[in-house]
Each structure stands twice: as C-alpha cells, then as structure tokens.
Write an enzyme that holds these catalytic residues in place. Structure first.
Site, PDB file in Angstrom:
ATOM      1  N   CYS A 115       0.819  -1.227   0.000  1.00  0.00           N
ATOM      2  CA  CYS A 115       0.000   0.000   0.000  1.00  0.00           C
ATOM      3  C   CYS A 115       0.850   1.273   0.000  1.00  0.00           C
ATOM      4  CB  CYS A 115      -0.934   0.004   1.194  1.00  0.00           C
ATOM      5  SG  CYS A 115      -1.892  -1.503   1.311  1.00  0.00           S
ATOM      6  N   HIS A 255      -3.284   6.572   3.422  1.00  0.00           N
ATOM      7  CA  HIS A 255      -3.690   5.318   2.786  1.00  0.00           C
ATOM      8  C   HIS A 255      -5.088   4.948   3.299  1.00  0.00           C
ATOM      9  CE1 HIS A 255      -4.045   1.452   1.176  1.00  0.00           C
ATOM     10  NE2 HIS A 255      -3.888   0.815   2.323  1.00  0.00           N
ATOM     11  N   ASN A 285     -10.099  -0.653   0.221  1.00  0.00           N
ATOM     12  CA  ASN A 285      -8.636  -0.558   0.225  1.00  0.00           C
ATOM     13  C   ASN A 285      -8.113  -1.081  -1.117  1.00  0.00           C
ATOM     14  OD1 ASN A 285      -5.898  -0.897   0.602  1.00  0.00           O
ATOM     15  ND2 ASN A 285      -6.076  -2.016   2.536  1.00  0.00           N
TER      16      ASN A 285
END
Ligand code: ACO
Length: 332
Positions: A115, A255, A285
């Site tokens: 990520c 994030h 996500n």
C-alpha cells in the site's frame, strides 16, 4: 545552472464499472453492512472484470494522465509501476503498460511496497528527475486486489477493491513539487500480512490451492496497531524535515485501509477531519492504488491546495510519507 526539480505535471485515474456493495457481500459471506461500516467505513468497492488485468486498468489511468499533461507519450523516459497484483510474476506490469502504450526502449520496472507503493514510486521517480537522468516519468499505481482476495474469508474479503491511478512526473513542468519524504520498512512484520504460497518459499501445488494459501492472509489487529504508529511517525518526520507544522498542511492524503486507522492518525497529528481526504467508503482498500486515485481526486477538485501530505503503510511492513507542495511556497 538551475536546481532540478521533480513535479507532478498531471494525474489520471480509473475505476472499474462493477460496484460491489456491503449488501452484496451479505449474500456471499456471513457479514453485515453494519459490521463492515462501523469497523472499516467501507460501503462499496469496485471490482475489475474477470478478463481485466492490472495493466489494463493501469494503462487507462496512464492515458488519462498523459492526455492531461499535454505531452506526447514519446516524451516519457521511464515507467514505474507500484503493484502487488502484477499481471504475471514476470515480466513486470510496467513492461505490459509500456507495450499497451506503444512505447519502446525506455526503462520500465515495478516496485513492490504494497500500500506504500505509490509513495515509494513517486520518491524513486523524483530521484531520477533531480539528478537529471530523465525529464518525464510515468508513475502508475494499479491493483486488482479481487484476484488475490479469498472470497470465502469474511475477515478480509470485505476490505479490498480494484482500481488504478497515474501521474506524469516532470523535471521542469507542473506546479506541484515533490518535496521532503520519509520511507521505512519493518521486515519483522512479514508474517502479519502476506500471501503465503505461490512464491519460491512455498511454490503453488494442489495442496496449497486446497488450503487457499494463494490468497491474502492478515492478522488485522496487529496490522491496525502498527499502521497507526508508523503512519503518524512518518508524517511527523516529514513535517519536521520540512520545517512545517500540521496547520501548514491543506490536505492529508492517508492510505485508505480503514476509517478508524485514518481517524486515529489524524487525531494524533492534530489535523481537522475536513482536511483529510477520503475515498475508502466508495473504493475500499485498493492497496497502492488508493493513494494514486486519491491524489487524482484531490488535484481534480480545482481547490487551491498548496500543500498535500501523503502518508501510507502496507505489507512488509512498509511505511512512508511525502510532501507535495506548490512551487514557490515557503516552508514554515
Ligand atoms: N463480518 C462480521 N464479523 C466479522 C467479519 C465480517 N466481515 N470479520 C470478522 N468478524 C468477526 C470476527 O470473527 C470476530 O468475531 P468473534 O469476536 O466472535 O471472534 C469479530 O468480528 C471481531 O474480529 P476482529 O478481527 O477482532 O475485528 P477488528 O475490530 O480488529 O476489525 C479489521 C477487523 C477491520 C480487519 C481491523 O482489524 C483492521 O482494519 N485492521 C487493519 C487491516 C488493514 O488495514 N489492512 C491493510 C493492509 S492491506 C495491504 O497492505 C495489502
């Protein structure tokens, strides 16, 4: 001689058409809209078509960024792709995107930092630009998380989504400068978030497929704990290096893993929620693509944003923060 800079010249993004809502997930696993919303903030996510690969999404985002940049694509000197869901183990997804763009003879490579991949990739691109090695670099962050998600595991399948974002990063054009950064990794945490099988450590076999070891495994609470600490520390580090206070930041781009992680980090940093960019509710996500789609979202809003602080964490663990600042803005 003028000091060379690294600037965001243009961005683009792409989300697949298919929307998977929490209600849809209620029909797939033992979960509820209420559980997912309160624990994660996610309401829906986009899912790529079965025959749509990571590079298929990445190239659309890339074409949109290149179009906005006004550059001819032949002026791109290198392609860097952040992904943990490559089209294949090899060649790199960057080479697939190069081929789809019809470009030849430029260096193309992937960066695997989960990520945090978009921050790692922008920082890498900036080093090539600041040394004068290249003038224009295409940075893509694209993920087909649905391909590595176990759709029978309610603990993980509710979290992820697919998408892509891209930026043309340039030595001399563009108003948003890539500024101070902080990057880190903690290899002691490789066990808490990974795909156990399919690599050289545990090659794919009938047995590994039966045990579903080729899908994402996560110890959620451990990841949560580390994420809050590492993201906060990364952001603080960049503020300190830049001589800035949190009040100087117009927009925090964290994030997008979980609204509770984002809220905890924002609270620790002391930044008001109206300055925190969110897309987790509608995208879930998307690993590295969360930040790239988010940056395109912020820069497309036409608001006068002078300073953006990006901050992320991911499998590895990896973590980092990056300041994007309008050219000519004084620090402090
Ligand atoms: N629906 C309903 N119940 C569920 C679900 C679900 N989808 N998933 C788990 N549960 C249950 C569990 O079985 C457990 O039940 P029990 O108490 O009877 O044992 C209960 O809910 C609580 O489970 P926890 O795991 O303790 O829930 P938690 O509050 O920790 O939330 C979550 C889980 C959302 C995963 C959280 O830990 C989290 O967000 N962690 C961070 C994850 C993350 O950010 N990952 C990003 C990195 S991804 C990358 O880098 C590729």
């Amino acid at each position: 001689m003028n000091k060379k800079t690294a600037r965001i010249l243009a961005t683009g993004a792409y989300l697949p058409d298919k929307v998977l809502t929490n209600k849809d997930l209620e029909n797939m696993v033992d979960t509820s809209d209420d559980w997912i919303t309160t624990r994660t903030g996610i309401k829906e996510r986009r899912i790529a078509a079965e025959d749509q690969s990571t590079s298929d999404m990445g190239v659309i985002a890339a074409e949109r960024a290149i179009k906005k940049s006004g550059l001819d694509k032949t002026n791109i000197d290198a392609i860097i792709v952040a992904t943990i869901t490559p089209d294949m183990f090899f060649p790199s997804t960057a080479c697939f995107i190069q081929r789809k763009l019809g470009l030849t003879h430029i260096p193309c490579f992937d960066i695997s930092a989960a990520c945090t991949g978009y921050i790692f990739s922008l920082v890498t691109a900036a080093q090539f630009l600041k040394t004068g090695a290249f003038k224009n670099i295409l940075v893509v962050a694209a993920e087909k998380m649905s391909a590595i998600t176990d759709w029978e595991d309610r603990a993980t399948c509710v979290l992820f989504g697919d998408g892509a974002g891209a930026a043309v990063v340039s030595e001399e054009k563009g108003s948003m400068e890539i500024g101070q950064f902080f990057l880190g990794s903690d290899g002691r945490c490789t066990d808490i978030l990974n795909i156990p099988a399919g690599g050289s450590f545990c090659p794919a076999s009938e047995e590994t497929v039966k045990k579903r070891l080729h899908f994402t495994k996560m110890t959620g609470q451990d990841v949560f704990k580390h994420a809050v600490r590492y993201m906060t520390e990364s952001a603080e580090n960049v503020l300190k290096k830049s001589g800035l206070k949190i009040e100087d930041i117009d927009c925090l781009l964290p994030h997008q893993a979980n609204i509770r992680i984002i809220t905890a980090v924002a609270k620790r940093l002391g930044i008001p929620e109206e300055k925190v960019y969110l897309n987790v509710h509608e995208c879930g996500n998307m690993s590295a693509a969360s930040s790239s789609v988010g940056l395109d979202g912020i820069l497309s809003q036409q608001k006068d944003v002078k300073r953006i602080l990006m901050v992320a964490f991911g499998a590895g663990l990896t973590y980092g923060a990056l300041l994007l600042q309008k050219l000519g803005e004084k620090n402090g």
